[in-house]
Design an enzyme around this catalytic site. Sequence first.
Site, PDB file in Angstrom:
ATOM      1  N   CYS A  83     -40.572  30.518 -10.944  1.00 23.98           N
ATOM      2  CA  CYS A  83     -39.928  30.572  -9.637  1.00 23.98           C
ATOM      3  C   CYS A  83     -40.863  31.204  -8.600  1.00 23.98           C
ATOM      4  O   CYS A  83     -41.387  32.297  -8.793  1.00 23.98           O
ATOM      5  CB  CYS A  83     -38.641  31.372  -9.767  1.00 23.98           C
ATOM      6  SG  CYS A  83     -37.884  31.748  -8.209  1.00 23.98           S
ATOM      7  N   CYS A 116     -39.638  34.703  -7.370  1.00 21.75           N
ATOM      8  CA  CYS A 116     -39.854  35.749  -8.383  1.00 21.75           C
ATOM      9  C   CYS A 116     -41.343  36.106  -8.429  1.00 21.75           C
ATOM     10  O   CYS A 116     -41.702  37.271  -8.595  1.00 21.75           O
ATOM     11  CB  CYS A 116     -39.367  35.293  -9.747  1.00 21.75           C
ATOM     12  SG  CYS A 116     -37.569  35.299  -9.900  1.00 21.75           S
ATOM     13  N   ASP A 128     -41.261  33.115   6.625  1.00 23.38           N
ATOM     14  CA  ASP A 128     -41.367  31.789   6.023  1.00 23.38           C
ATOM     15  C   ASP A 128     -42.777  31.243   6.249  1.00 23.38           C
ATOM     16  O   ASP A 128     -43.338  31.356   7.344  1.00 23.38           O
ATOM     17  CB  ASP A 128     -40.315  30.842   6.616  1.00 23.38           C
ATOM     18  CG  ASP A 128     -40.119  29.611   5.770  1.00 23.38           C
ATOM     19  OD1 ASP A 128     -39.046  29.480   5.147  1.00 23.38           O
ATOM     20  OD2 ASP A 128     -41.038  28.757   5.710  1.00 23.38           O
ATOM     21  N   ASN A 141     -29.263  26.945   2.295  1.00 21.41           N
ATOM     22  CA  ASN A 141     -29.236  25.607   1.711  1.00 21.41           C
ATOM     23  C   ASN A 141     -28.834  25.749   0.248  1.00 21.41           C
ATOM     24  O   ASN A 141     -29.419  26.551  -0.488  1.00 21.41           O
ATOM     25  CB  ASN A 141     -30.621  24.951   1.813  1.00 21.41           C
ATOM     26  CG  ASN A 141     -31.001  24.634   3.248  1.00 21.41           C
ATOM     27  OD1 ASN A 141     -30.162  24.230   4.040  1.00 21.41           O
ATOM     28  ND2 ASN A 141     -32.264  24.833   3.596  1.00 21.41           N
ATOM     29  N   GLY A 161     -30.991  20.185   0.833  1.00 22.29           N
ATOM     30  CA  GLY A 161     -32.299  20.642   1.312  1.00 22.29           C
ATOM     31  C   GLY A 161     -32.820  21.892   0.639  1.00 22.29           C
ATOM     32  O   GLY A 161     -33.837  22.447   1.081  1.00 22.29           O
ATOM     33  N   HIS A 213     -33.968  29.619  -5.971  1.00 22.90           N
ATOM     34  CA  HIS A 213     -33.703  31.061  -6.035  1.00 22.90           C
ATOM     35  C   HIS A 213     -33.017  31.362  -4.696  1.00 22.90           C
ATOM     36  O   HIS A 213     -33.622  31.142  -3.635  1.00 22.90           O
ATOM     37  CB  HIS A 213     -35.024  31.822  -6.219  1.00 22.90           C
ATOM     38  CG  HIS A 213     -34.910  33.311  -6.277  1.00 22.90           C
ATOM     39  ND1 HIS A 213     -35.634  34.079  -7.184  1.00 22.90           N
ATOM     40  CD2 HIS A 213     -34.191  34.181  -5.537  1.00 22.90           C
ATOM     41  CE1 HIS A 213     -35.344  35.365  -6.997  1.00 22.90           C
ATOM     42  NE2 HIS A 213     -34.473  35.448  -5.998  1.00 22.90           N
ATOM     43  N   HIS A 251     -31.638  32.284  -1.253  1.00 20.21           N
ATOM     44  CA  HIS A 251     -32.272  32.947  -0.113  1.00 20.21           C
ATOM     45  C   HIS A 251     -31.514  32.586   1.151  1.00 20.21           C
ATOM     46  O   HIS A 251     -30.925  31.505   1.242  1.00 20.21           O
ATOM     47  CB  HIS A 251     -33.747  32.545   0.023  1.00 20.21           C
ATOM     48  CG  HIS A 251     -33.974  31.065   0.003  1.00 20.21           C
ATOM     49  ND1 HIS A 251     -33.920  30.330  -1.151  1.00 20.21           N
ATOM     50  CD2 HIS A 251     -34.220  30.177   1.008  1.00 20.21           C
ATOM     51  CE1 HIS A 251     -34.140  29.044  -0.865  1.00 20.21           C
ATOM     52  NE2 HIS A 251     -34.322  28.927   0.437  1.00 20.21           N
ATOM     53  N   HIS A 273     -31.997  32.097   5.226  1.00 23.26           N
ATOM     54  CA  HIS A 273     -32.939  31.953   6.335  1.00 23.26           C
ATOM     55  C   HIS A 273     -32.384  32.700   7.551  1.00 23.26           C
ATOM     56  O   HIS A 273     -31.196  32.577   7.862  1.00 23.26           O
ATOM     57  CB  HIS A 273     -33.085  30.481   6.744  1.00 23.26           C
ATOM     58  CG  HIS A 273     -33.615  29.573   5.676  1.00 23.26           C
ATOM     59  ND1 HIS A 273     -34.891  29.080   5.683  1.00 23.26           N
ATOM     60  CD2 HIS A 273     -33.031  29.058   4.561  1.00 23.26           C
ATOM     61  CE1 HIS A 273     -35.075  28.285   4.643  1.00 23.26           C
ATOM     62  NE2 HIS A 273     -33.952  28.256   3.937  1.00 23.26           N
TER      63      HIS A 273
HETATM   64  P1  AMP Z   1     -35.062  26.000   1.180  1.00 19.46           P
HETATM   65  O1  AMP Z   1     -35.423  24.621   1.648  1.00 19.46           O
HETATM   66  O2  AMP Z   1     -33.766  26.511   1.760  1.00 19.46           O
HETATM   67  O3  AMP Z   1     -35.107  26.117  -0.328  1.00 19.46           O
HETATM   68  O4  AMP Z   1     -36.145  26.972   1.765  1.00 19.46           O
HETATM   69  C1  AMP Z   1     -37.341  27.263   1.107  1.00 19.46           C
HETATM   70  C2  AMP Z   1     -38.240  27.851   2.147  1.00 19.46           C
HETATM   71  O5  AMP Z   1     -39.253  28.598   1.490  1.00 19.46           O
HETATM   72  C3  AMP Z   1     -38.946  26.822   3.040  1.00 19.46           C
HETATM   73  O6  AMP Z   1     -38.589  27.057   4.398  1.00 19.46           O
HETATM   74  C4  AMP Z   1     -40.441  27.070   2.775  1.00 19.46           C
HETATM   75  O7  AMP Z   1     -41.214  26.930   3.939  1.00 19.46           O
HETATM   76  C5  AMP Z   1     -40.437  28.501   2.243  1.00 19.46           C
HETATM   77  N1  AMP Z   1     -41.530  28.892   1.350  1.00 19.46           N
HETATM   78  C6  AMP Z   1     -42.011  28.230   0.284  1.00 19.46           C
HETATM   79  N2  AMP Z   1     -42.995  28.933  -0.317  1.00 19.46           N
HETATM   80  C7  AMP Z   1     -43.137  30.085   0.395  1.00 19.46           C
HETATM   81  C8  AMP Z   1     -43.981  31.224   0.294  1.00 19.46           C
HETATM   82  N3  AMP Z   1     -44.915  31.322  -0.665  1.00 19.46           N
HETATM   83  N4  AMP Z   1     -43.844  32.223   1.205  1.00 19.46           N
HETATM   84  C9  AMP Z   1     -42.924  32.118   2.187  1.00 19.46           C
HETATM   85  N5  AMP Z   1     -42.082  31.072   2.330  1.00 19.46           N
HETATM   86  C10 AMP Z   1     -42.195  30.065   1.458  1.00 19.46           C
HETATM   87 ZN    ZN Z   2     -36.592  33.506  -8.894  1.00 17.35          ZN
END
Ligand code: AMP
Ligand code: ZN
Length: 102
Positions: free
Chosen positions: A4, A7, A30, A83, A89, A94, A96, A98
């Site tokens: 992940c 993680c 992000d 999401n 989307g 994991h 989160h 936004h």
């Molecule tokens: P979601 O589409 O809701 O799963 O959002 C995942 C978000 O994680 C996206 O907006 C990506 O741009 C962001 N993301 C992916 N990898 C990283 C990372 N290493 N550091 C910060 N954000 C990330």
């Molecule tokens: Zn995780």
Amino acid sequence: MNNCFFCKILNREIPSKFIYEDDVCFAVNDINPKAKKHILVIPKEHIVSLNYVEDLNLIKDLFSAIRKINKQENITDFKTLINTGKNAGQEVNHLHIHILSN
Ligand code: AMP
Ligand code: ZN
């Protein structure tokens, strides 16, 4: 073996600057911002999505953290987004939240 992304960020296997951290969660900017300020608030526990949250006190703790982060970042007007599921989307499995602010 945990592949992940979030993680890995928490375990410092992927370098990332924590803009906030407490016992329950941490926050990072992000990597691909969709607003002037785009912050991700991530629980430390690996929970796949909102559908897998057992103790809903976690949600209260995450939104409490969001208010602290916003104060710290001088954010007053913002959107929050969760999401849930691939078809909605969700890219990282994991939970989160936004924070999006222009
Ligand atoms: P979601 O589409 O809701 O799963 O959002 C995942 C978000 O994680 C996206 O907006 C990506 O741009 C962001 N993301 C992916 N990898 C990283 C990372 N290493 N550091 C910060 N954000 C990330
Ligand atoms: Zn995780």
